[in-house]
Design a protein around this motif. Structure first.
Motif, mmCIF file in Angstrom:
data_model
loop_
_atom_site.group_PDB
_atom_site.id
_atom_site.type_symbol
_atom_site.label_atom_id
_atom_site.label_comp_id
_atom_site.label_asym_id
_atom_site.label_seq_id
_atom_site.Cartn_x
_atom_site.Cartn_y
_atom_site.Cartn_z
ATOM 1 N N LEU A 169 -4.686 4.042 1.933
ATOM 2 C CA LEU A 169 -3.974 4.647 3.053
ATOM 3 C C LEU A 169 -2.473 4.683 2.792
ATOM 4 O O LEU A 169 -1.807 5.688 3.041
ATOM 5 C CB LEU A 169 -4.273 3.874 4.334
ATOM 6 C CG LEU A 169 -5.671 4.053 4.928
ATOM 7 C CD1 LEU A 169 -5.960 2.968 5.952
ATOM 8 C CD2 LEU A 169 -5.823 5.436 5.554
ATOM 9 N N GLU A 170 -1.936 3.574 2.300
ATOM 10 C CA GLU A 170 -0.494 3.504 2.040
ATOM 11 C C GLU A 170 -0.083 4.548 1.010
ATOM 12 O O GLU A 170 0.944 5.229 1.173
ATOM 13 C CB GLU A 170 -0.113 2.097 1.574
ATOM 14 C CG GLU A 170 1.343 1.931 1.172
ATOM 15 C CD GLU A 170 2.336 2.119 2.305
ATOM 16 O OE1 GLU A 170 3.529 2.328 2.013
ATOM 17 O OE2 GLU A 170 1.923 2.064 3.487
ATOM 18 N N LYS A 171 -0.853 4.680 -0.048
ATOM 19 C CA LYS A 171 -0.521 5.647 -1.083
ATOM 20 C C LYS A 171 -0.522 7.067 -0.524
ATOM 21 O O LYS A 171 0.405 7.847 -0.759
ATOM 22 C CB LYS A 171 -1.499 5.549 -2.255
ATOM 23 C CG LYS A 171 -1.186 6.516 -3.398
ATOM 24 C CD LYS A 171 -2.147 6.341 -4.552
ATOM 25 C CE LYS A 171 -1.741 7.228 -5.739
ATOM 26 N NZ LYS A 171 -1.707 8.667 -5.406
ATOM 27 N N ARG A 172 -1.570 7.408 0.228
ATOM 28 C CA ARG A 172 -1.650 8.762 0.776
ATOM 29 C C ARG A 172 -0.503 9.041 1.739
ATOM 30 O O ARG A 172 0.099 10.121 1.729
ATOM 31 C CB ARG A 172 -2.992 8.960 1.488
ATOM 32 C CG ARG A 172 -3.151 10.307 2.162
ATOM 33 C CD ARG A 172 -2.937 11.437 1.179
ATOM 34 N NE ARG A 172 -3.068 12.740 1.810
ATOM 35 C CZ ARG A 172 -2.487 13.842 1.363
ATOM 36 N NH1 ARG A 172 -1.720 13.806 0.275
ATOM 37 N NH2 ARG A 172 -2.650 14.982 1.984
ATOM 38 N N LEU A 173 -0.184 8.071 2.578
ATOM 39 C CA LEU A 173 0.859 8.276 3.584
ATOM 40 C C LEU A 173 2.260 8.224 2.999
ATOM 41 O O LEU A 173 3.226 8.583 3.672
ATOM 42 C CB LEU A 173 0.693 7.257 4.713
ATOM 43 C CG LEU A 173 -0.567 7.495 5.558
ATOM 44 C CD1 LEU A 173 -0.887 6.273 6.414
ATOM 45 C CD2 LEU A 173 -0.438 8.745 6.421
ATOM 46 N N SER A 174 2.370 7.822 1.747
ATOM 47 C CA SER A 174 3.655 7.932 1.048
ATOM 48 C C SER A 174 3.870 9.353 0.535
ATOM 49 O O SER A 174 4.983 9.721 0.158
ATOM 50 C CB SER A 174 3.718 6.947 -0.118
ATOM 51 O OG SER A 174 2.872 7.360 -1.183
ATOM 52 N N GLU A 175 2.801 10.151 0.539
ATOM 53 C CA GLU A 175 2.838 11.512 0.017
ATOM 54 C C GLU A 175 2.949 12.581 1.102
ATOM 55 O O GLU A 175 3.430 13.685 0.846
ATOM 56 C CB GLU A 175 1.583 11.781 -0.820
ATOM 57 C CG GLU A 175 1.429 10.837 -2.004
ATOM 58 C CD GLU A 175 0.046 10.882 -2.620
ATOM 59 O OE1 GLU A 175 -0.116 10.362 -3.748
ATOM 60 O OE2 GLU A 175 -0.887 11.433 -1.995
ATOM 61 N N ASN B 122 -9.289 7.355 11.267
ATOM 62 C CA ASN B 122 -8.789 6.196 10.526
ATOM 63 C C ASN B 122 -7.914 5.296 11.393
ATOM 64 O O ASN B 122 -7.946 4.072 11.252
ATOM 65 C CB ASN B 122 -8.030 6.661 9.283
ATOM 66 C CG ASN B 122 -8.966 7.031 8.155
ATOM 67 O OD1 ASN B 122 -9.367 6.186 7.366
ATOM 68 N ND2 ASN B 122 -9.338 8.300 8.082
ATOM 69 N N PHE B 123 -7.160 5.897 12.309
ATOM 70 C CA PHE B 123 -6.355 5.111 13.249
ATOM 71 C C PHE B 123 -7.253 4.205 14.085
ATOM 72 O O PHE B 123 -6.872 3.073 14.410
ATOM 73 C CB PHE B 123 -5.568 6.062 14.148
ATOM 74 C CG PHE B 123 -4.832 5.395 15.283
ATOM 75 C CD1 PHE B 123 -3.648 4.709 15.063
ATOM 76 C CD2 PHE B 123 -5.320 5.475 16.585
ATOM 77 C CE1 PHE B 123 -2.958 4.107 16.117
ATOM 78 C CE2 PHE B 123 -4.642 4.882 17.639
ATOM 79 C CZ PHE B 123 -3.463 4.194 17.407
ATOM 80 N N ALA B 124 -8.440 4.670 14.425
ATOM 81 C CA ALA B 124 -9.360 3.877 15.233
ATOM 82 C C ALA B 124 -9.660 2.530 14.591
ATOM 83 O O ALA B 124 -9.884 1.531 15.289
ATOM 84 C CB ALA B 124 -10.655 4.657 15.452
ATOM 85 N N ILE B 125 -9.656 2.488 13.271
ATOM 86 C CA ILE B 125 -9.923 1.240 12.556
ATOM 87 C C ILE B 125 -8.628 0.534 12.173
ATOM 88 O O ILE B 125 -8.532 -0.698 12.204
ATOM 89 C CB ILE B 125 -10.764 1.518 11.291
ATOM 90 C CG1 ILE B 125 -12.024 2.325 11.658
ATOM 91 C CG2 ILE B 125 -11.137 0.221 10.591
ATOM 92 C CD1 ILE B 125 -12.912 1.681 12.709
ATOM 93 N N TRP C 185 2.949 5.178 10.280
ATOM 94 C CA TRP C 185 1.897 6.100 10.740
ATOM 95 C C TRP C 185 1.188 5.548 11.978
ATOM 96 O O TRP C 185 0.956 6.274 12.952
ATOM 97 C CB TRP C 185 0.925 6.313 9.584
ATOM 98 C CG TRP C 185 -0.329 7.067 9.850
ATOM 99 C CD1 TRP C 185 -0.506 8.416 9.923
ATOM 100 C CD2 TRP C 185 -1.635 6.495 10.029
ATOM 101 N NE1 TRP C 185 -1.836 8.732 10.141
ATOM 102 C CE2 TRP C 185 -2.538 7.565 10.196
ATOM 103 C CE3 TRP C 185 -2.119 5.182 10.050
ATOM 104 C CZ2 TRP C 185 -3.913 7.364 10.399
ATOM 105 C CZ3 TRP C 185 -3.484 4.970 10.246
ATOM 106 C CH2 TRP C 185 -4.362 6.051 10.427
ATOM 107 N N ILE C 186 0.852 4.267 11.953
ATOM 108 C CA ILE C 186 0.228 3.635 13.120
ATOM 109 C C ILE C 186 1.148 3.762 14.339
ATOM 110 O O ILE C 186 0.695 4.089 15.453
ATOM 111 C CB ILE C 186 -0.088 2.147 12.829
ATOM 112 C CG1 ILE C 186 -1.221 2.032 11.803
ATOM 113 C CG2 ILE C 186 -0.468 1.408 14.118
ATOM 114 C CD1 ILE C 186 -1.437 0.612 11.291
#
Length: 250
Positions: free
Chosen positions: A172-178, A194-197, A220-221
């Motif tokens: 998740l961290e890698k994707r959200l850095s992009e 994904n936010f649900a978890i 993101w959260i």
């Protein structure tokens, strides 16, 4: 008419709940109390014979499975705010993320949650009370999970699930850095599911989700929590839900 049966704004129940608020659809929330095992009572098993939430009743048609419900809302209400991309390539990317959360991310977080929350609740029951509860659970795998939680999951299992949690967080961290959202530039069902978890992991899993180690994931959260629909969902749910211990994802 829409009626959503759920445990409230957490884990798998949060997915369709937030989707309904984001799409601006009118619906009746029916909160099912897991501490009273309401999802295993006969009245609810008439709605979903598997005894699981969430379940959506749309004019008498029952739709189950959290991600399926979210996609159903896109199909049934095409004129409402869209949470699924129009570009088929981006839609495929969205579905990669919703499939991943259902098949991998949800399960490792869930096992840790069951160990921390469900185990103590199960151990408060006498042997006779516990066995009576088990009789009403229609899915054998769920019965086994309750028994494992009551006994305590083996440390080797918990260690492996924590390894998977770290793999999930890193992905998740890698994707959200992009990009700002998981499927690209737009907020979609990939983010909701994904936010649900992930929501709350900065507290419950603070050793792996924090501003230093995962700044993009935490941001993101926070962005999703700041959305008007999310704020309305949490505020409304607090006034409608009975106080209770949350149940982790199935």
């Amino acid at each position: 008419m829409l009626t959503l049966y759920s445990f409230g704004p957490a884990a798998n129940s949060l997915k369709p709940l937030l989707a309904l608020y984001e799409k601006g659809l009118e619906f009746t929330p029916r909160f099912v109390d897991p501490t009273r095992f309401e999802h295993h009572e006969e009245w609810f098993k008439k709605i979903n014979p598997r005894g699981q939430v969430p379940a959506l009743d749309h004019d008498g048609h029952i739709i189950t499975e959290s991600t399926v419900i979210c996609e159903y809302l896109e199909d049934a209400f095409p004129d409402a705010i869209r949470l699924r991309p129009t570009d088929p390539v981006v839609t495929a990317e969205m579905r990669v993320w919703t499939k991943w959360v259902d098949e991998y991310f949800c399960w490792c977080v869930s096992t840790i949650g069951w160990e921390r929350m469900i185990g103590p609740m199960a151990r408060k029951l006498s042997d006779a009370e516990f066995e009576e509860k088990m009789k009403h659970i229609p899915i054998p795998e769920q019965q086994a999970k309750w028994r494992n939680a009551r006994a305590g999951f083996p440390q080797a299992v918990l260690d492996e699930e924590m390894r998977k949690v770290r793999v999930s967080v890193d992905r998740l961290e890698k994707r959200l850095s992009e990009s700002p959202w998981l499927a690209g530039d737009d907020y979609t069902l990939a983010d909701i599911c994904n936010f649900a978890i992930a929501n709350g992991m900065q507290f419950g899993f603070a050793e792996v989700v924090n501003r230093e180690a995962t700044p993009n994931l935490v941001a993101w959260i926070e962005r999703i929590n700041a959305r008007p629909a999310a704020q309305a969902m949490f505020a409304k749910s607090k006034s409608e839900m009975p106080a209770r211990t949350p149940v982790p994802a199935a």
